[in-house]
Write a protein that holds these residues in place. Structure first.
Motif, mmCIF file in Angstrom:
data_model
loop_
_atom_site.group_PDB
_atom_site.id
_atom_site.type_symbol
_atom_site.label_atom_id
_atom_site.label_comp_id
_atom_site.label_asym_id
_atom_site.label_seq_id
_atom_site.Cartn_x
_atom_site.Cartn_y
_atom_site.Cartn_z
ATOM 1 N N ILE A 13 30.337 -60.767 -5.377
ATOM 2 C CA ILE A 13 30.153 -61.322 -6.717
ATOM 3 C C ILE A 13 28.688 -61.708 -6.892
ATOM 4 O O ILE A 13 28.160 -62.521 -6.141
ATOM 5 C CB ILE A 13 31.045 -62.561 -6.950
ATOM 6 N N LEU A 14 28.044 -61.104 -7.865
ATOM 7 C CA LEU A 14 26.657 -61.411 -8.175
ATOM 8 C C LEU A 14 26.605 -62.468 -9.281
ATOM 9 O O LEU A 14 27.125 -62.244 -10.371
ATOM 10 C CB LEU A 14 25.916 -60.145 -8.629
ATOM 11 N N LEU A 15 25.990 -63.597 -8.998
ATOM 12 C CA LEU A 15 25.903 -64.649 -10.015
ATOM 13 C C LEU A 15 24.949 -64.265 -11.138
ATOM 14 O O LEU A 15 25.053 -64.797 -12.249
ATOM 15 C CB LEU A 15 25.462 -65.965 -9.374
ATOM 16 N N GLY A 16 24.034 -63.357 -10.860
ATOM 17 C CA GLY A 16 23.157 -62.859 -11.901
ATOM 18 C C GLY A 16 21.919 -63.717 -12.128
ATOM 19 O O GLY A 16 21.744 -64.783 -11.538
ATOM 20 N N LEU A 17 21.089 -63.239 -13.030
ATOM 21 C CA LEU A 17 19.843 -63.931 -13.363
ATOM 22 C C LEU A 17 19.989 -64.803 -14.596
ATOM 23 O O LEU A 17 19.316 -65.818 -14.739
ATOM 24 C CB LEU A 17 18.733 -62.895 -13.585
ATOM 25 N N PHE A 18 20.905 -64.416 -15.501
ATOM 26 C CA PHE A 18 21.045 -65.110 -16.776
ATOM 27 C C PHE A 18 22.456 -65.642 -16.970
ATOM 28 O O PHE A 18 23.434 -65.070 -16.469
ATOM 29 C CB PHE A 18 20.714 -64.174 -17.949
ATOM 30 N N SER A 19 22.551 -66.737 -17.719
ATOM 31 C CA SER A 19 23.842 -67.270 -18.164
ATOM 32 C C SER A 19 24.141 -66.713 -19.551
ATOM 33 O O SER A 19 23.280 -66.135 -20.214
ATOM 34 C CB SER A 19 23.798 -68.803 -18.218
ATOM 35 N N HIS A 20 25.389 -66.900 -20.000
ATOM 36 C CA HIS A 20 25.778 -66.375 -21.311
ATOM 37 C C HIS A 20 25.439 -67.401 -22.392
ATOM 38 O O HIS A 20 26.309 -68.010 -23.015
ATOM 39 C CB HIS A 20 27.260 -66.010 -21.332
ATOM 40 N N THR A 21 24.146 -67.549 -22.608
ATOM 41 C CA THR A 21 23.653 -68.407 -23.685
ATOM 42 C C THR A 21 22.772 -67.564 -24.598
ATOM 43 O O THR A 21 22.348 -66.450 -24.242
ATOM 44 C CB THR A 21 22.847 -69.587 -23.138
ATOM 45 N N HIS A 22 22.484 -68.097 -25.774
ATOM 46 C CA HIS A 22 21.663 -67.352 -26.730
ATOM 47 C C HIS A 22 20.259 -67.113 -26.172
ATOM 48 O O HIS A 22 19.713 -66.003 -26.287
ATOM 49 C CB HIS A 22 21.568 -68.130 -28.050
ATOM 50 N N ALA A 23 19.690 -68.137 -25.537
ATOM 51 C CA ALA A 23 18.342 -67.998 -24.977
ATOM 52 C C ALA A 23 18.298 -66.949 -23.867
ATOM 53 O O ALA A 23 17.380 -66.120 -23.804
ATOM 54 C CB ALA A 23 17.867 -69.348 -24.440
ATOM 55 N N HIS A 24 19.312 -66.951 -23.015
ATOM 56 C CA HIS A 24 19.335 -65.982 -21.919
ATOM 57 C C HIS A 24 19.641 -64.579 -22.417
ATOM 58 O O HIS A 24 19.197 -63.595 -21.817
ATOM 59 C CB HIS A 24 20.355 -66.420 -20.864
ATOM 60 N N SER A 25 20.379 -64.465 -23.523
ATOM 61 C CA SER A 25 20.599 -63.152 -24.126
ATOM 62 C C SER A 25 19.278 -62.566 -24.622
ATOM 63 O O SER A 25 19.025 -61.366 -24.494
ATOM 64 C CB SER A 25 21.590 -63.259 -25.286
ATOM 65 N N LEU A 26 18.441 -63.427 -25.177
ATOM 66 C CA LEU A 26 17.114 -62.984 -25.613
ATOM 67 C C LEU A 26 16.266 -62.565 -24.418
ATOM 68 O O LEU A 26 15.528 -61.565 -24.481
ATOM 69 C CB LEU A 26 16.414 -64.097 -26.397
ATOM 70 N N LEU A 27 16.368 -63.324 -23.324
ATOM 71 C CA LEU A 27 15.614 -62.969 -22.118
ATOM 72 C C LEU A 27 16.077 -61.628 -21.552
ATOM 73 O O LEU A 27 15.260 -60.833 -21.074
ATOM 74 C CB LEU A 27 15.776 -64.068 -21.062
ATOM 75 N N LEU A 28 17.390 -61.376 -21.604
ATOM 76 C CA LEU A 28 17.888 -60.074 -21.150
ATOM 77 C C LEU A 28 17.317 -58.957 -22.022
ATOM 78 O O LEU A 28 16.958 -57.884 -21.517
ATOM 79 C CB LEU A 28 19.418 -60.039 -21.191
ATOM 80 N N SER A 29 17.226 -59.205 -23.326
ATOM 81 C CA SER A 29 16.633 -58.211 -24.226
ATOM 82 C C SER A 29 15.185 -57.922 -23.836
ATOM 83 O O SER A 29 14.746 -56.769 -23.849
ATOM 84 C CB SER A 29 16.693 -58.701 -25.674
ATOM 85 N N VAL A 30 14.453 -58.979 -23.453
ATOM 86 C CA VAL A 30 13.071 -58.802 -23.008
ATOM 87 C C VAL A 30 13.029 -57.958 -21.738
ATOM 88 O O VAL A 30 12.191 -57.051 -21.594
ATOM 89 C CB VAL A 30 12.404 -60.173 -22.767
ATOM 90 N N VAL A 31 13.950 -58.238 -20.801
ATOM 91 C CA VAL A 31 14.009 -57.473 -19.555
ATOM 92 C C VAL A 31 14.296 -55.999 -19.841
ATOM 93 O O VAL A 31 13.690 -55.103 -19.233
ATOM 94 C CB VAL A 31 15.075 -58.059 -18.609
ATOM 95 N N LEU A 32 15.200 -55.724 -20.783
ATOM 96 C CA LEU A 32 15.525 -54.337 -21.122
ATOM 97 C C LEU A 32 14.333 -53.639 -21.777
ATOM 98 O O LEU A 32 14.107 -52.445 -21.550
ATOM 99 C CB LEU A 32 16.742 -54.294 -22.038
ATOM 100 N N VAL A 33 13.575 -54.372 -22.580
ATOM 101 C CA VAL A 33 12.358 -53.804 -23.178
ATOM 102 C C VAL A 33 11.347 -53.477 -22.082
ATOM 103 O O VAL A 33 10.721 -52.403 -22.087
ATOM 104 C CB VAL A 33 11.750 -54.774 -24.211
ATOM 105 N N ILE A 34 11.196 -54.406 -21.130
ATOM 106 C CA ILE A 34 10.281 -54.176 -20.010
ATOM 107 C C ILE A 34 10.747 -52.992 -19.168
ATOM 108 O O ILE A 34 9.938 -52.157 -18.733
ATOM 109 C CB ILE A 34 10.174 -55.445 -19.147
ATOM 110 N N PHE A 35 12.055 -52.902 -18.947
ATOM 111 C CA PHE A 35 12.624 -51.777 -18.188
ATOM 112 C C PHE A 35 12.309 -50.447 -18.874
ATOM 113 O O PHE A 35 11.860 -49.483 -18.223
ATOM 114 C CB PHE A 35 14.135 -51.978 -18.082
ATOM 115 N N THR A 36 12.504 -50.399 -20.188
ATOM 116 C CA THR A 36 12.212 -49.179 -20.943
ATOM 117 C C THR A 36 10.725 -48.848 -20.893
ATOM 118 O O THR A 36 10.329 -47.692 -20.693
ATOM 119 C CB THR A 36 12.661 -49.332 -22.403
#
Length: 309
Positions: A13-36
């Protein structure tokens, strides 16, 4: 914590880098942009090096291999992390975990040796410019490249196989966003002292020895540059080497912080941030650092844009 319904008892079980909050959802979006951006930047770098004859030199051949490793590195980490977050699952199979450990150590270890090879290339180019094409011949470049990949793969195969052979009879919850070797060793309910010693030896071989070669190369380069009479030549040498030193500092600093510590160290959020830095952020910085500070790459890009537009 309850095990997700779509996982089995053997899954991690991976606890992950982000929690399911609005701020962390935005951070995940940033990570996906960086990944792309990382995939696009490194792909563009490889294409420019392949297409422009002016970039068919040992330095740029090694740089194309660095871009390939960076593309594979982010592809090993980010898609699984994003999929787990978006589907609200945190499980990863032992096979998937072993694959992540193997690929990560192969690519990270290979990059360590490749950065050392690139520093040697700069040493020869600046200290022995008239003998550069003799000393850095295509055969040696091929040996350096293949050796970097094979040494990384050997380290990844040994560590992944050994770690997954340990029993995990208590918690299988990994406080991380991907399967990283030190995180799994802490979960093993067996005597891991021998393996920890082995892992430190691997760290010395894969991290400290290449880093020592890098520092030695740049010490000799600095001594040569300071003896140059032409200020223009000194400026060009410093500009060429500063980009490589920036990459080396970012990559080695972060990875040594994680891998050169004892098992007794308790991981925290800072460990995840540092791991994210060298697995997600450094790969997107490499093409930017080398393109912004490099006239040949900018010239090749300008030439390619003029042909395509």
């Amino acid at each position: 914590m309850k095990t997700p319904s779509n996982s089995t008892e053997a899954d991690f079980i991976l606890l992950g880098l982000f929690s399911h909050t609005h701020a962390h959802s935005l951070l995940l979006s940033v990570v996906l942009v960086i990944f792309t951006a990382s995939l696009m930047g490194n792909t563009l770098m490889i294409l420019l090096i392949c297409r422009d004859p002016r970039l068919h030199t040992p330095m740029y051949f090694l740089l194309s291999q660095l871009s390939l490793m960076d593309m594979m590195l982010v592809s090993t980490i980010v898609p699984k992390m994003a999929a787990n977050y978006l589907t609200s699952t945190r499980s990863i199979s032992p096979a998937g975990c072993g694959s992540q450990i193997f690929l990560f150590l192969t690519l990270a270890g290979g990059e360590c040796f490749l950065l050392a090879a690139m520093s040697y290339d700069r040493y020869v180019a600046i200290c022995f410019p008239l003998r550069y094409h003799v000393l850095m011949n295509p055969k040696l470049c091929a040996y350096l490249t293949v050796g970097s990949w094979l040494l990384g793969a050997a380290d990844g195969l040994m560590q992944a196989g050994t770690i997954l052979s340990f029993p995990f009879c208590h918690s299988r919850t990994i406080n991380h966003f991907f399967c990283e070797a030190p995180s799994l060793v802490r979960l093993a309910c067996a005597d891991t002292k021998v393996f920890e010693f082995f892992m430190y030896i691997c760290c010395i071989l894969m991290l400290l020895i290449p880093l020592s070669l890098v520092l030695a190369s740049y010490s000799l380069i600095l001594a040569t540059v300071l003896r140059m009479r032409s200020s223009a030549a000194r400026k060009k040498a410093f500009t060429t080497c500063s980009s490589h030193l920036a990459v080396v500092g970012l990559f080695y600093g972060a990875i040594i912080f994680i891998y050169m510590r004892p098992k007794s160290h308790q991981p925290g959020k800072s460990d995840k941030v540092v791991s994210a830095f060298y697995t997600i952020f450094t790969p997107v910085l490499n093409p930017l650092i080398y393109s912004v500070r490099n006239k040949e790459v900018k010239g090749a890009l300008r030439k390619w844009l003029q042909k395509t537009v």
